[in-house]
Design a protein around this motif. Structure first.
Motif, PDB file in Angstrom:
ATOM      1  N   THR A  44      32.553   3.244   3.606  1.00 10.32           N
ATOM      2  CA  THR A  44      31.714   3.292   2.404  1.00 10.32           C
ATOM      3  C   THR A  44      30.640   4.361   2.535  1.00 10.32           C
ATOM      4  O   THR A  44      30.378   5.108   1.586  1.00 10.32           O
ATOM      5  CB  THR A  44      31.060   1.920   2.149  1.00 10.32           C
ATOM      6  N   GLY A  45      30.015   4.438   3.702  1.00  3.75           N
ATOM      7  CA  GLY A  45      28.942   5.412   3.913  1.00  3.75           C
ATOM      8  C   GLY A  45      29.406   6.854   3.808  1.00  3.75           C
ATOM      9  O   GLY A  45      28.722   7.693   3.219  1.00  3.75           O
ATOM     10  N   PHE A  46      30.579   7.147   4.376  1.00  2.15           N
ATOM     11  CA  PHE A  46      31.094   8.514   4.288  1.00  2.15           C
ATOM     12  C   PHE A  46      31.514   8.864   2.868  1.00  2.15           C
ATOM     13  O   PHE A  46      31.194   9.936   2.361  1.00  2.15           O
ATOM     14  CB  PHE A  46      32.277   8.721   5.245  1.00  2.15           C
ATOM     15  N   VAL A  49      28.545   9.262   0.611  1.00  2.00           N
ATOM     16  CA  VAL A  49      27.628  10.228   1.219  1.00  2.00           C
ATOM     17  C   VAL A  49      26.264   9.584   1.539  1.00  2.00           C
ATOM     18  O   VAL A  49      25.235  10.235   1.516  1.00  2.00           O
ATOM     19  CB  VAL A  49      27.483  11.515   0.373  1.00  2.00           C
ATOM     20  N   LEU A  50      26.276   8.309   1.842  1.00  3.03           N
ATOM     21  CA  LEU A  50      25.076   7.699   2.402  1.00  3.03           C
ATOM     22  C   LEU A  50      24.956   8.107   3.868  1.00  3.03           C
ATOM     23  O   LEU A  50      23.873   8.108   4.432  1.00  3.03           O
ATOM     24  CB  LEU A  50      25.116   6.175   2.243  1.00  3.03           C
ATOM     25  N   ILE A  51      26.102   8.434   4.468  1.00  4.97           N
ATOM     26  CA  ILE A  51      26.139   9.093   5.770  1.00  4.97           C
ATOM     27  C   ILE A  51      26.466  10.553   5.456  1.00  4.97           C
ATOM     28  O   ILE A  51      27.574  10.857   4.996  1.00  4.97           O
ATOM     29  CB  ILE A  51      27.223   8.492   6.690  1.00  4.97           C
ATOM     30  N   PRO A  52      25.511  11.466   5.667  1.00  4.28           N
ATOM     31  CA  PRO A  52      25.757  12.869   5.323  1.00  4.28           C
ATOM     32  C   PRO A  52      26.991  13.412   6.056  1.00  4.28           C
ATOM     33  O   PRO A  52      27.168  13.185   7.253  1.00  4.28           O
ATOM     34  CB  PRO A  52      24.492  13.581   5.783  1.00  4.28           C
ATOM     35  N   ASN A  53      27.828  14.112   5.297  1.00  6.42           N
ATOM     36  CA  ASN A  53      29.032  14.705   5.874  1.00  6.42           C
ATOM     37  C   ASN A  53      29.454  15.898   5.042  1.00  6.42           C
ATOM     38  O   ASN A  53      28.978  16.085   3.922  1.00  6.42           O
ATOM     39  CB  ASN A  53      30.138  13.648   5.986  1.00  6.42           C
ATOM     40  N   ASP A  54      30.356  16.703   5.594  1.00  8.80           N
ATOM     41  CA  ASP A  54      30.829  17.904   4.905  1.00  8.80           C
ATOM     42  C   ASP A  54      32.077  17.646   4.069  1.00  8.80           C
ATOM     43  O   ASP A  54      32.495  18.514   3.307  1.00  8.80           O
ATOM     44  CB  ASP A  54      31.132  19.007   5.934  1.00  8.80           C
ATOM     45  N   LEU A  55      32.660  16.473   4.194  1.00  3.54           N
ATOM     46  CA  LEU A  55      33.895  16.165   3.490  1.00  3.54           C
ATOM     47  C   LEU A  55      33.645  15.801   2.029  1.00  3.54           C
ATOM     48  O   LEU A  55      34.405  16.186   1.149  1.00  3.54           O
ATOM     49  CB  LEU A  55      34.611  15.023   4.211  1.00  3.54           C
ATOM     50  N   PHE A  56      32.573  15.047   1.765  1.00  8.70           N
ATOM     51  CA  PHE A  56      32.239  14.613   0.409  1.00  8.70           C
ATOM     52  C   PHE A  56      30.872  15.165   0.021  1.00  8.70           C
ATOM     53  O   PHE A  56      30.056  15.487   0.873  1.00  8.70           O
ATOM     54  CB  PHE A  56      32.206  13.079   0.326  1.00  8.70           C
ATOM     55  N   TRP A  70      24.220  -1.213   0.790  1.00  7.17           N
ATOM     56  CA  TRP A  70      25.330  -0.742   1.615  1.00  7.17           C
ATOM     57  C   TRP A  70      25.403  -1.525   2.920  1.00  7.17           C
ATOM     58  O   TRP A  70      26.472  -2.013   3.305  1.00  7.17           O
ATOM     59  CB  TRP A  70      25.148   0.759   1.850  1.00  7.17           C
ATOM     60  N   ILE A  71      24.291  -1.686   3.594  1.00  2.92           N
ATOM     61  CA  ILE A  71      24.274  -2.393   4.876  1.00  2.92           C
ATOM     62  C   ILE A  71      24.570  -3.882   4.675  1.00  2.92           C
ATOM     63  O   ILE A  71      25.367  -4.475   5.422  1.00  2.92           O
ATOM     64  CB  ILE A  71      22.925  -2.170   5.586  1.00  2.92           C
ATOM     65  N   PHE A 127      31.031   1.112  -6.021  1.00  3.34           N
ATOM     66  CA  PHE A 127      30.559   1.735  -7.260  1.00  3.34           C
ATOM     67  C   PHE A 127      29.039   1.682  -7.385  1.00  3.34           C
ATOM     68  O   PHE A 127      28.426   2.565  -7.972  1.00  3.34           O
ATOM     69  CB  PHE A 127      31.199   1.077  -8.483  1.00  3.34           C
ATOM     70  N   ALA A 128      28.439   0.635  -6.836  1.00  2.00           N
ATOM     71  CA  ALA A 128      26.986   0.468  -6.961  1.00  2.00           C
ATOM     72  C   ALA A 128      26.224   1.506  -6.156  1.00  2.00           C
ATOM     73  O   ALA A 128      25.196   2.006  -6.618  1.00  2.00           O
ATOM     74  CB  ALA A 128      26.573  -0.935  -6.516  1.00  2.00           C
ATOM     75  N   VAL A 129      26.685   1.835  -4.960  1.00  2.00           N
ATOM     76  CA  VAL A 129      25.929   2.756  -4.108  1.00  2.00           C
ATOM     77  C   VAL A 129      26.403   4.203  -4.221  1.00  2.00           C
ATOM     78  O   VAL A 129      25.789   5.106  -3.667  1.00  2.00           O
ATOM     79  CB  VAL A 129      25.950   2.313  -2.620  1.00  2.00           C
ATOM     80  N   GLY A 130      27.473   4.422  -4.950  1.00  2.00           N
ATOM     81  CA  GLY A 130      27.984   5.783  -5.111  1.00  2.00           C
ATOM     82  C   GLY A 130      27.187   6.591  -6.119  1.00  2.00           C
ATOM     83  O   GLY A 130      26.398   6.071  -6.903  1.00  2.00           O
ATOM     84  N   CYS A 131      27.391   7.865  -6.074  1.00  2.00           N
ATOM     85  CA  CYS A 131      26.755   8.780  -7.019  1.00  2.00           C
ATOM     86  C   CYS A 131      27.303   8.502  -8.425  1.00  2.00           C
ATOM     87  O   CYS A 131      28.521   8.464  -8.608  1.00  2.00           O
ATOM     88  CB  CYS A 131      27.071  10.209  -6.586  1.00  2.00           C
ATOM     89  N   PRO A 132      26.453   8.291  -9.415  1.00  2.00           N
ATOM     90  CA  PRO A 132      26.957   7.934 -10.748  1.00  2.00           C
ATOM     91  C   PRO A 132      27.800   9.024 -11.398  1.00  2.00           C
ATOM     92  O   PRO A 132      28.725   8.713 -12.147  1.00  2.00           O
ATOM     93  CB  PRO A 132      25.700   7.650 -11.558  1.00  2.00           C
ATOM     94  N   VAL A 133      27.514  10.288 -11.121  1.00  3.71           N
ATOM     95  CA  VAL A 133      28.292  11.365 -11.743  1.00  3.71           C
ATOM     96  C   VAL A 133      29.430  11.831 -10.845  1.00  3.71           C
ATOM     97  O   VAL A 133      30.245  12.645 -11.271  1.00  3.71           O
ATOM     98  CB  VAL A 133      27.389  12.557 -12.148  1.00  3.71           C
ATOM     99  N   CYS A 134      29.505  11.336  -9.620  1.00  3.36           N
ATOM    100  CA  CYS A 134      30.620  11.654  -8.728  1.00  3.36           C
ATOM    101  C   CYS A 134      31.757  10.653  -8.895  1.00  3.36           C
ATOM    102  O   CYS A 134      32.850  10.867  -8.401  1.00  3.36           O
ATOM    103  CB  CYS A 134      30.156  11.650  -7.273  1.00  3.36           C
ATOM    104  N   ASN A 135      31.469   9.553  -9.579  1.00  5.87           N
ATOM    105  CA  ASN A 135      32.465   8.526  -9.844  1.00  5.87           C
ATOM    106  C   ASN A 135      33.389   9.045 -10.940  1.00  5.87           C
ATOM    107  O   ASN A 135      32.983   9.177 -12.100  1.00  5.87           O
ATOM    108  CB  ASN A 135      31.759   7.244 -10.269  1.00  5.87           C
ATOM    109  N   LYS A 136      34.623   9.333 -10.583  1.00  6.93           N
ATOM    110  CA  LYS A 136      35.567   9.942 -11.531  1.00  6.93           C
ATOM    111  C   LYS A 136      35.854   9.045 -12.732  1.00  6.93           C
ATOM    112  O   LYS A 136      36.036   9.531 -13.840  1.00  6.93           O
ATOM    113  CB  LYS A 136      36.881  10.296 -10.830  1.00  6.93           C
ATOM    114  N   ILE A 137      35.858   7.743 -12.516  1.00  4.64           N
ATOM    115  CA  ILE A 137      36.136   6.827 -13.630  1.00  4.64           C
ATOM    116  C   ILE A 137      34.990   6.876 -14.636  1.00  4.64           C
ATOM    117  O   ILE A 137      35.206   7.020 -15.842  1.00  4.64           O
ATOM    118  CB  ILE A 137      36.364   5.391 -13.111  1.00  4.64           C
ATOM    119  N   ALA A 138      33.750   6.750 -14.139  1.00  6.14           N
ATOM    120  CA  ALA A 138      32.587   6.796 -15.034  1.00  6.14           C
ATOM    121  C   ALA A 138      32.493   8.163 -15.703  1.00  6.14           C
ATOM    122  O   ALA A 138      32.159   8.256 -16.891  1.00  6.14           O
ATOM    123  CB  ALA A 138      31.307   6.499 -14.260  1.00  6.14           C
TER     124      ALA A 138
END
Length: 174
Positions: A44-46, A49-56, A70-71, A127-138
């Motif tokens: 979930t963190g990756f 992007v609650l855990i910073p990474n280069d993939l997302f 999240w925790i 869905f709750a902790v994700g970026c609202p505009v990164c959510n493809k469905i929304a």
């Protein structure tokens, strides 16, 4: 009013019984719970992007409540997954086949129901902790401005429901 107090007493008893069940866990169940919670937290963190990474990537920075939700849901999901690990019951006597069949059928129904509730809680947390505009469905349904205007304010509601559903599933399983 009597219904509320009766229901409150039932919930309190369920939580106490769940706590008693947690205290009786063996090492293999505790280890499974810790590993499952870490895996859920990492996935979930990756992805969110609650855990910073280069993939997302994340267009909108996390809000103050994203990390606690999240925790909390990761821990509850880990406990829920660990409830499926059978304790070592080699020292206990075996049941009769009729009682074993009745227990197995009841346990199967409970596992299926609590598993579905737990999965729903996990998806809502995602869905709750994700970026609202990164959510493809929304984004597809509401568009960029709609996701910010409608979906982002609704995310705290999703977060509370995710934690409640996952918590209910854990208490139910325990």
């Amino acid at each position: 009013m009597a219904w509320v107090s009766q229901r409150s007493a039932q919930v309190g008893m369920s939580v106490r019984l769940a706590g008693r069940a947690l205290k009786s866990w063996q090492a293999r169940q505790v280890i499974a719970g810790v590993i499952a919670a870490l895996l859920v937290a990492l996935v979930t963190g990756f992805a969110t992007v609650l855990i910073p990474n280069d993939l997302f990537t994340r267009d909108i920075p996390p809000t103050w409540w994203d990390h606690p939700v999240w925790i909390t849901t990761s821990i509850l999901s880990g406990v829920l997954i660990a409830t499926y690990v059978r304790p070592d019951n080699s020292a206990t006597p075996k049941e009769t086949s009729a009682a074993a069949n009745a227990n197995a059928q009841h346990e199967s129904t409970r596992q299926e129901r609590s598993g579905k509730i737990g999965m729903l809680g996990g998806f809502l947390a995602w869905f709750a902790v994700g970026c609202p505009v990164c959510n493809k469905i929304a984004l597809l349904v509401l568009g960029y401005s709609g996701a910010l205007t409608w979906f982002a304010p609704f995310q705290p509601v999703l977060a509370v429901r995710a934690m409640l559903l996952t918590g209910v599933a854990v208490v139910w399983r325990l």
